[in-house]
Structures are given as C-alpha cells and as structure tokens.
Write a protein that holds these residues in place. Structure first.
Motif, PDB file in Angstrom:
ATOM      1  N   THR A 176      28.659  12.649   4.970  1.00 31.19           N
ATOM      2  CA  THR A 176      29.829  11.910   4.942  1.00 31.19           C
ATOM      3  C   THR A 176      29.763  10.944   6.499  1.00 31.19           C
ATOM      4  O   THR A 176      29.215  11.486   7.493  1.00 31.19           O
ATOM      5  CB  THR A 176      31.042  12.837   5.323  1.00 31.19           C
ATOM      6  OG1 THR A 176      31.244  13.711   6.097  1.00 31.19           O
ATOM      7  CG2 THR A 176      31.301  13.636   4.004  1.00 31.19           C
ATOM      8  N   PHE A 178      31.857   7.886   9.112  1.00 30.13           N
ATOM      9  CA  PHE A 178      32.846   7.137   9.751  1.00 30.13           C
ATOM     10  C   PHE A 178      32.339   6.086  10.535  1.00 30.13           C
ATOM     11  O   PHE A 178      31.528   6.323  11.293  1.00 30.13           O
ATOM     12  CB  PHE A 178      34.127   7.970  10.403  1.00 30.13           C
ATOM     13  CG  PHE A 178      34.438   8.991   9.457  1.00 30.13           C
ATOM     14  CD1 PHE A 178      35.843   8.845   9.089  1.00 30.13           C
ATOM     15  CD2 PHE A 178      33.896  10.306   9.343  1.00 30.13           C
ATOM     16  CE1 PHE A 178      36.515  10.137   8.334  1.00 30.13           C
ATOM     17  CE2 PHE A 178      34.498  11.272   8.766  1.00 30.13           C
ATOM     18  CZ  PHE A 178      35.839  11.137   8.141  1.00 30.13           C
ATOM     19  N   ASP A 202      31.209   5.863   4.922  1.00 29.97           N
ATOM     20  CA  ASP A 202      32.303   6.193   3.814  1.00 29.97           C
ATOM     21  C   ASP A 202      33.447   5.529   4.115  1.00 29.97           C
ATOM     22  O   ASP A 202      34.149   5.210   3.162  1.00 29.97           O
ATOM     23  CB  ASP A 202      32.484   7.397   3.346  1.00 29.97           C
ATOM     24  CG  ASP A 202      30.877   8.109   3.017  1.00 29.97           C
ATOM     25  OD1 ASP A 202      30.242   7.259   2.357  1.00 29.97           O
ATOM     26  OD2 ASP A 202      30.871   9.251   3.387  1.00 29.97           O
ATOM     27  N   VAL A 203      33.951   5.801   5.494  1.00 29.25           N
ATOM     28  CA  VAL A 203      35.227   5.453   6.014  1.00 29.25           C
ATOM     29  C   VAL A 203      35.009   4.300   6.842  1.00 29.25           C
ATOM     30  O   VAL A 203      34.447   4.533   8.196  1.00 29.25           O
ATOM     31  CB  VAL A 203      36.069   6.539   6.416  1.00 29.25           C
ATOM     32  CG1 VAL A 203      37.495   6.177   7.092  1.00 29.25           C
ATOM     33  CG2 VAL A 203      35.879   7.861   5.404  1.00 29.25           C
ATOM     34  N   PRO A 225      31.883   0.545   2.459  1.00 26.72           N
ATOM     35  CA  PRO A 225      32.797   1.770   2.441  1.00 26.72           C
ATOM     36  C   PRO A 225      33.648   2.209   1.044  1.00 26.72           C
ATOM     37  O   PRO A 225      33.850   1.154   0.360  1.00 26.72           O
ATOM     38  CB  PRO A 225      34.015   1.486   3.508  1.00 26.72           C
ATOM     39  CG  PRO A 225      34.077  -0.061   3.604  1.00 26.72           C
ATOM     40  CD  PRO A 225      32.632  -0.712   3.155  1.00 26.72           C
ATOM     41  N   TYR A 227      36.450   3.960   1.553  1.00 26.54           N
ATOM     42  CA  TYR A 227      37.753   3.986   2.261  1.00 26.54           C
ATOM     43  C   TYR A 227      38.016   2.936   3.428  1.00 26.54           C
ATOM     44  O   TYR A 227      36.840   3.078   4.252  1.00 26.54           O
ATOM     45  CB  TYR A 227      38.033   5.328   2.403  1.00 26.54           C
ATOM     46  CG  TYR A 227      38.214   6.326   1.458  1.00 26.54           C
ATOM     47  CD1 TYR A 227      38.764   6.600   0.203  1.00 26.54           C
ATOM     48  CD2 TYR A 227      36.892   7.277   1.598  1.00 26.54           C
ATOM     49  CE1 TYR A 227      38.402   7.302  -0.650  1.00 26.54           C
ATOM     50  CE2 TYR A 227      36.538   8.482   0.691  1.00 26.54           C
ATOM     51  CZ  TYR A 227      37.398   8.341  -0.464  1.00 26.54           C
ATOM     52  OH  TYR A 227      37.125   9.462  -1.635  1.00 26.54           O
ATOM     53  N   PHE A 266      41.544  12.374   7.520  1.00 24.22           N
ATOM     54  CA  PHE A 266      40.418  12.566   6.520  1.00 24.22           C
ATOM     55  C   PHE A 266      39.804  13.902   7.179  1.00 24.22           C
ATOM     56  O   PHE A 266      39.495  14.087   8.253  1.00 24.22           O
ATOM     57  CB  PHE A 266      39.292  11.392   6.908  1.00 24.22           C
ATOM     58  CG  PHE A 266      39.721  10.327   6.067  1.00 24.22           C
ATOM     59  CD1 PHE A 266      39.273   9.923   4.953  1.00 24.22           C
ATOM     60  CD2 PHE A 266      40.712   9.288   6.592  1.00 24.22           C
ATOM     61  CE1 PHE A 266      39.524   8.752   4.358  1.00 24.22           C
ATOM     62  CE2 PHE A 266      41.257   8.159   6.071  1.00 24.22           C
ATOM     63  CZ  PHE A 266      40.371   7.816   4.719  1.00 24.22           C
ATOM     64  N   TYR A 273      35.645  14.705   0.891  1.00 30.45           N
ATOM     65  CA  TYR A 273      36.739  14.393   1.867  1.00 30.45           C
ATOM     66  C   TYR A 273      38.043  14.888   1.136  1.00 30.45           C
ATOM     67  O   TYR A 273      38.304  15.094  -0.116  1.00 30.45           O
ATOM     68  CB  TYR A 273      37.104  12.978   1.949  1.00 30.45           C
ATOM     69  CG  TYR A 273      35.799  12.297   2.638  1.00 30.45           C
ATOM     70  CD1 TYR A 273      34.881  11.773   2.032  1.00 30.45           C
ATOM     71  CD2 TYR A 273      35.739  12.109   3.939  1.00 30.45           C
ATOM     72  CE1 TYR A 273      33.713  11.032   2.612  1.00 30.45           C
ATOM     73  CE2 TYR A 273      34.589  11.376   4.661  1.00 30.45           C
ATOM     74  CZ  TYR A 273      33.591  10.922   3.848  1.00 30.45           C
ATOM     75  OH  TYR A 273      32.542  10.344   4.600  1.00 30.45           O
ATOM     76  N   ILE A 275      41.787  13.740   1.864  1.00 29.97           N
ATOM     77  CA  ILE A 275      42.828  12.761   2.630  1.00 29.97           C
ATOM     78  C   ILE A 275      44.086  13.138   2.305  1.00 29.97           C
ATOM     79  O   ILE A 275      44.528  13.495   1.278  1.00 29.97           O
ATOM     80  CB  ILE A 275      42.654  11.412   1.936  1.00 29.97           C
ATOM     81  CG1 ILE A 275      40.922  11.086   1.932  1.00 29.97           C
ATOM     82  CG2 ILE A 275      43.026  10.287   2.762  1.00 29.97           C
ATOM     83  CD1 ILE A 275      40.569   9.880   1.208  1.00 29.97           C
TER      84      ILE A 275
END
Length: 279
Positions: A176, A178, A202-203, A225, A227, A266, A273, A275
């Motif tokens: 994962t 960010f 991903d974010v 991404p 999200y 998150f 994840y 959320i």
C-alpha cells in the motif's frame, strides 16, 4: 478482514463495517494516515505500525486550537517527525502551537522562506524548543519506522515559488502507498516525472486543494491512484476545480473531501485499506 482502529468518532463508509475488536497484534501491524479537517488548508497525521508519529502541515492560524485537540484525540504527545511542506499560512499556520504543546523529534522544511508573522512564529517555536530545521528535498529517506518506507520526492529544483517548492512525500507500507503532495504544481510534477522515481501510489493527496495548477493529466497517469483526498474547506478560489474533479472521475478515482466528509482516515495492514470518514 482488515480491522479499523479509530482515534475519534468516525463512520465507516462503503468499505465495510468491522464487528470484531482488534487484537494487539493487529493494532501493531496497522499504518494510519489521517487527513485532518482543517478547513481551507491541509494537515496529515500519520501513525506507524510501531506507534511512531508524523505530522505533515497543520492548517491555518485559526486551526491552532483544533490541531492541539486533534493530537489529544489521537493520543499523540510526541511527534517523531514534523514536516512543513512550504511556508504558506494555510499549511504551517497551526504548526507553532503544535510544536509548543508536544515533544518533537525532527523538523523538516524546504529551503524557502516567507516574510510573514506566521512563518516567523513557527521559526520562533522551533528555536524555543531547541530544535533545528532539516532541509526537505528530493532523495531523503526518513528514519521513521523500519516497516514503512518514507521518501521525499520533491523539491528537486531550487528557487521556485512556494507551491513548487513543496515537500512531496511518498509513504509505502507493504503493498500500500500514499503520495502526499502539499501544494506542488505542474512544474514540480514535471520534475518528479522526469526524475524517474516511482510515483505510483494507491492514495493521492490532490495538490493545492484541487486547483487546476496541479494534478496535471500526465502526473495523474503516473500516480494512477485508486483513491484521492482533497483537503479543502469553504473558500473563494473555487477549489476544487471542476476540471480536476472531472479528470479524477475519468480515471475512476474514488474521491474524498474534507469539506464534504470531514476528517478522513485510511488504515492499512500492508495489503488492504479500511477507509472511514467523519460524516
């Protein structure tokens, strides 16, 4: 099933509800990235699987009390790392109060200054705490948690305007990831693409509160991404711009906004994840 741990009263969204209480092992293996609702500003609180803490930005001057309350709410009395992405007031306005109220390990800021009382107040708080500012720039790997890779991807160039000097941080935990962009605009985005660094995440924290000066199509394609979070409140700038929202829709990115959903959390176990949102 990934178990969600919350530091405040938030609702689960469509990602699913959790029935079982977390075990200590599950708690220790979670990364939490919290996009705090600070109105028209930005602030992200990160809590690592081993309990290390990091704060990136702290909203505007009128958010000082809220920032201190947020840290209390999440049980944070020490910040191992504080990052001021750039010296605009809507990002560093609350940092002086944060530094005054909690123990701080290291402070990172890019080599760009601002002739404002807000910036001077922050520097005064840093000095009064006996801290020194480390330069935020591309290529730095932050010593935070052995399980989490934290790398600065920008600024690459020097002498740019405040927004394009924003510290951009990529956080990777297991599978994962960010990408936290501050107010980085298209110039900074181009430099990051040209650097050859892996920008996929991903974010995505949408740059500059959803302004059309950021989140260029080329950059969005590189990040790709699942999200996106837009840190935005009531404003006269028209943020987020419809152009950017449409760009995200066309990429099938699931968008979360502080102005609509409050604080957004998150929580990652390194593979999935959970959320949650405040409203």
């Amino acid at each position: 099933m990934l178990v969600f741990i919350s530091g405040c009263s938030l609702e689960f969204d469509s990602q699913g509800e959790v029935e079982n209480a977390p075990t200590s092992a599950e708690v220790e293996n979670l990364l939490k990235v919290v996009f705090l609702d600070v109105g028209q500003g930005a602030s992200q609180l990160l809590i690592s699987p081993s309990g290390k803490t990091m704060l990136i930005d702290a909203g505007n001057n009128d958010q000082e009390e809220h920032m201190v309350q947020y840290l209390q709410q999440y049980g944070v009395d020490r910040l191992d790392i504080v990052i001021g992405t750039h010296p605009d007031a809507d990002h560093i306005g609350g940092l002086d109060a944060v530094i005054d109220h909690v123990e701080v390990g290291k402070v990172y800021m890019p080599k760009v200054s601002n002739n404002t009382k807000t910036f001077e107040s922050l520097l005064r708080s840093i000095k009064n705490k006996g801290l020194k500012v480390s330069s935020a720039k591309a290529g730095i790997k932050l010593d935070w948690d052995d399980q989490v890779d934290v790398t600065m991807l920008s600024p690459i160039l020097t002498g740019l305007d405040n927004n394009n000097m924003s510290a951009v941080v990529k956080v990777t935990y297991g599978d994962t990831s960010f990408l936290l962009t501050g107010d980085a605009e298209s110039i900074s985005e181009k430099e990051m693409i040209d650097s050859g660094e892996d920008l996929q995440a991903d974010v995505l924290l949408v740059g500059h509160h959803g302004s059309k000066t950021s989140t260029s199509l080329r950059f969005l394609n590189q990040v790709n991404p699942k999200y996106a979070v837009i840190q935005v409140g009531e404003n006269s700038y028209g943020h987020p711009k419809e152009t950017i929202l449409e760009r995200l829709r066309k990429k099938n990115v699931e968008v979360y906004r502080n102005d609509l959903q409050g604080t957004v959390e998150f929580t990652s176990d390194g593979q999935n994840y959970q959320i949650s949102k405040e409203r």
